[in-house]
Design a protein around this motif. Structure first.
Motif: not given
Length: 204
Positions: A191-199, A102-119
Motif C-alpha cells: 500500500l505504499l504510494p506510487p513512486g516510492t519503493s514499488e515499480r 508526484s501529487l501522491a508523493m506530495s501528499g495530495h491524495t485526492d488530486e492524485a486519484i483524479t489524475a490516475c482516473r484520467e490515465a
C-alpha cells in the motif's frame, strides 16, 4: 449598427505600416531578438521543446524532463511541468499518471486519484495505471473501488503476483476502521504510494 446604440455616428479605420527598428546587435555581430526581454532572476536555464510539425515527440520529451525533476526530489517542479504538458496535450496518459504519482508523493491524495482516473480512462489496458489508482483509493479508504481496480489489473496481467499481493492486503484490511490503521510509514509495502519503493511509471 452595433455601435449606434452606444452613441457612435460614424466609424473610421486607419491602416498604417508597422514601424521598423533595428534589433540590438549580439556580441558575435548577429541581431539579438531577446536583448530587450525581461530576465527573471530565479530562472537560470530555459529549455525549449519545439518542432515544425506534430507527432514527433514534443510532449514525450516534456514528460521526460518532468520525470527527471521528480527523480531529483523536486516534486513541486515536476507537478508544474506535468500540468504544463497536459495543457498542450491533455490526452497524454503518461503525463496524467506521473502527475498522479508526484501529487501522491506530495501528499495530495485526492488530486492524485483524479489524475490516475484520467490515465485509466485514456489508456484502459495500462496495468500500472490501474494498480496505482488502486493503491491510492485504498489509502483514501475507498476499499471496494480499490479492490475493483486490482481485479481489473489482474485480469489484464494474470501472471503478476504483485497485484494479487496488493489486493489480498486490501481485502484483509477492508473491514478495519480507518482510525485503527497503521500510519503510512509503517503500512504494508503493497500500500505504499506510487513512486516510492514499488515499480511505478517513474521507472518506465
Amino acid at each position: 449598427d452595433t455601435l449606434r446604440p452606444l452613441g457612435a455616428t460614424s466609424v473610421a479605420i486607419e491602416i498604417v505600416a508597422p514601424r521598423t527598428r533595428a534589433l540590438p546587435v549580439h556580441s558575435r555581430g548577429a541581431a539579438d531578438p531577446w536583448a530587450e526581454q525581461a530576465h527573471l532572476a530565479s530562472v537560470r536555464h530555459v529549455i525549449a521543446v519545439g518542432a515544425g510539425k506534430g507527432g514527433v515527440g514534443k510532449s514525450t520529451v516534456a514528460v521526460n524532463l518532468a520525470l527527471s525533476l521528480a527523480r531529483a526530489g523536486r516534486q513541486a517542479d515536476a507537478i508544474e511541468e506535468f500540468r504544463a504538458t497536459l495543457l498542450l496535450a491533455p490526452d497524454h496518459a503518461d503525463a496524467q499518471l506521473n502527475l498522479g504519482t508526484s501529487l501522491a508523493m506530495s501528499g495530495h491524495t485526492d488530486e492524485a486519484i483524479t489524475a490516475c482516473r484520467e490515465a485509466v480512462r485514456l489508456r484502459p489496458t495500462w496495468v500500472e495505471a490501474r494498480c496505482n489508482l488502486g493503491v491510492l483509493l485504498a489509502k483514501a479508504g475507498h476499499v471496494s473501488e480499490a479492490i475493483s481496480c486490482f481485479e481489473q489489473a489482474q485480469h489484464l496481467a494474470p501472471e503478476r503476483a504483485d497485484i494479487r499481493g496488493k489486493m489480498s492486503v486490501v481485502v484483509a484490511r477492508g473491514d478495519e476502521p480507518r482510525s485503527t490503521r497503521r500510519r503510512p510509514g509503517k503500512q504494508n509495502r503493497a500500500l505504499l504510494p506510487p513512486g516510492t519503493s514499488e515499480r511505478t511509471p517513474h521507472d518506465r
